[in-house]
Design a protein around this motif. Sequence first.
Motif, PDB file in Angstrom:
ATOM      1  N   LYS A  32       0.834  -1.213   0.000  1.00  0.00           N
ATOM      2  CA  LYS A  32       0.000   0.000   0.000  1.00  0.00           C
ATOM      3  C   LYS A  32       0.865   1.258   0.000  1.00  0.00           C
ATOM      4  CE  LYS A  32      -2.062   1.584   3.772  1.00  0.00           C
ATOM      5  NZ  LYS A  32      -2.961   1.701   4.926  1.00  0.00           N
ATOM      6  N   PHE A  33       1.841   1.309   0.910  1.00  0.00           N
ATOM      7  CA  PHE A  33       2.671   2.513   1.020  1.00  0.00           C
ATOM      8  C   PHE A  33       3.598   2.683  -0.184  1.00  0.00           C
ATOM      9  CE2 PHE A  33       2.029   1.845   5.784  1.00  0.00           C
ATOM     10  CZ  PHE A  33       0.958   2.723   5.821  1.00  0.00           C
ATOM     11  N   ALA A  34       4.040   1.568  -0.789  1.00  0.00           N
ATOM     12  CA  ALA A  34       4.852   1.672  -2.007  1.00  0.00           C
ATOM     13  C   ALA A  34       4.016   2.262  -3.135  1.00  0.00           C
ATOM     14  CB  ALA A  34       5.400   0.310  -2.401  1.00  0.00           C
ATOM     15  N   ALA A  35       2.785   1.802  -3.282  1.00  0.00           N
ATOM     16  CA  ALA A  35       1.903   2.311  -4.336  1.00  0.00           C
ATOM     17  C   ALA A  35       1.583   3.791  -4.128  1.00  0.00           C
ATOM     18  CB  ALA A  35       0.617   1.493  -4.385  1.00  0.00           C
ATOM     19  N   GLN A  36       1.550   4.217  -2.867  1.00  0.00           N
ATOM     20  CA  GLN A  36       1.280   5.623  -2.542  1.00  0.00           C
ATOM     21  C   GLN A  36       2.549   6.474  -2.589  1.00  0.00           C
ATOM     22  OE1 GLN A  36      -0.378   5.305   1.416  1.00  0.00           O
ATOM     23  NE2 GLN A  36      -2.386   4.663   0.660  1.00  0.00           N
ATOM     24  N   ALA A  37       3.699   5.829  -2.807  1.00  0.00           N
ATOM     25  CA  ALA A  37       5.003   6.503  -2.761  1.00  0.00           C
ATOM     26  C   ALA A  37       5.196   7.192  -1.406  1.00  0.00           C
ATOM     27  CB  ALA A  37       5.175   7.485  -3.912  1.00  0.00           C
ATOM     28  N   TYR A  39       7.208   7.256   1.445  1.00  0.00           N
ATOM     29  CA  TYR A  39       8.551   6.838   1.841  1.00  0.00           C
ATOM     30  C   TYR A  39       8.640   6.523   3.336  1.00  0.00           C
ATOM     31  CZ  TYR A  39      13.639   7.176   2.399  1.00  0.00           C
ATOM     32  OH  TYR A  39      14.953   6.937   2.714  1.00  0.00           O
ATOM     33  N   VAL A  40       8.181   7.434   4.175  1.00  0.00           N
ATOM     34  CA  VAL A  40       8.309   7.270   5.631  1.00  0.00           C
ATOM     35  C   VAL A  40       7.534   6.045   6.106  1.00  0.00           C
ATOM     36  CG1 VAL A  40       7.812   8.316   7.882  1.00  0.00           C
ATOM     37  CG2 VAL A  40       8.807   9.702   6.050  1.00  0.00           C
ATOM     38  N   SER A  41       6.284   5.933   5.708  1.00  0.00           N
ATOM     39  CA  SER A  41       5.459   4.807   6.154  1.00  0.00           C
ATOM     40  C   SER A  41       5.946   3.485   5.574  1.00  0.00           C
ATOM     41  CB  SER A  41       3.995   5.031   5.781  1.00  0.00           C
ATOM     42  OG  SER A  41       3.496   6.156   6.472  1.00  0.00           O
ATOM     43  N   TYR A  42       6.401   3.507   4.316  1.00  0.00           N
ATOM     44  CA  TYR A  42       6.911   2.288   3.686  1.00  0.00           C
ATOM     45  C   TYR A  42       8.107   1.752   4.474  1.00  0.00           C
ATOM     46  CZ  TYR A  42       8.998  -0.845   0.238  1.00  0.00           C
ATOM     47  OH  TYR A  42       9.531  -1.945  -0.388  1.00  0.00           O
ATOM     48  N   PHE A  74      10.249   7.561  -5.032  1.00  0.00           N
ATOM     49  CA  PHE A  74       9.132   8.013  -4.200  1.00  0.00           C
ATOM     50  C   PHE A  74       8.963   9.529  -4.288  1.00  0.00           C
ATOM     51  CE2 PHE A  74       8.060   4.467  -0.993  1.00  0.00           C
ATOM     52  CZ  PHE A  74       8.303   3.473  -1.922  1.00  0.00           C
ATOM     53  N   ASP A  75      10.068  10.260  -4.382  1.00  0.00           N
ATOM     54  CA  ASP A  75       9.994  11.729  -4.496  1.00  0.00           C
ATOM     55  C   ASP A  75       9.268  12.158  -5.768  1.00  0.00           C
ATOM     56  OD1 ASP A  75      11.253  12.119  -2.071  1.00  0.00           O
ATOM     57  OD2 ASP A  75      13.198  12.679  -2.943  1.00  0.00           O
ATOM     58  N   ARG A  76       9.342  11.331  -6.824  1.00  0.00           N
ATOM     59  CA  ARG A  76       8.604  11.632  -8.065  1.00  0.00           C
ATOM     60  C   ARG A  76       7.123  11.321  -7.909  1.00  0.00           C
ATOM     61  NH1 ARG A  76      13.121   8.995 -10.569  1.00  0.00           N
ATOM     62  NH2 ARG A  76      11.849   7.112 -10.801  1.00  0.00           N
ATOM     63  N   GLY A  77       6.778  10.628  -6.806  1.00  0.00           N
ATOM     64  CA  GLY A  77       5.378  10.300  -6.552  1.00  0.00           C
ATOM     65  C   GLY A  77       4.909   9.044  -7.251  1.00  0.00           C
TER      66      GLY A  77
END
Length: 155
Positions: A32-37, A39-42, A74-77
């Motif tokens: 889920k967090f990877a798909a949302q990009a 970073y912190v939660s992933y 992740f910074d690119r979203g």
Amino acid sequence: MRWFICLIGLVCHSALATDKEAVDNVISNLHKFAAQANYVSYFAQYDEGAIFIGTDASETWTLEEFKNYAKPVFDRGSGWTYKSRERHIYFSPNKGVAWFDELLDNASLGLTRGTGVLVKTEAGWKVTQYHLTIPIPNDIADRVAEQIKAYNGMH
């Protein structure tokens, strides 16, 4: 006495179900967090000594190396999206270690397999190793192996 034994069995079963749900949630949160990009939660799902093993033979990364790889993505979203198709979770006898395997769907790679190990910490279950692979059907394994050998200059 029989009632007491049944109660103990129920408590043990309930604890295992709770651990299984907790481990399942950590793995689901990774996706889920990877798909949302996010970073912190992933990366909060990982143990500090975690290792990530990617699909390329060169991709065996410490957590810091994996963070360095993932940060610009992740910074690119964009992140990455894997949807679990089937998941199996197992536990060590002392219930302090869990491992899993799952089949995943990904838009660019198709069917993939994730496997990993989680450890139970004071902060809850954390991923200590994750390994992403591309399962190769046996019917085409020889042809794929030949391509990999050629790519690596092994002919």
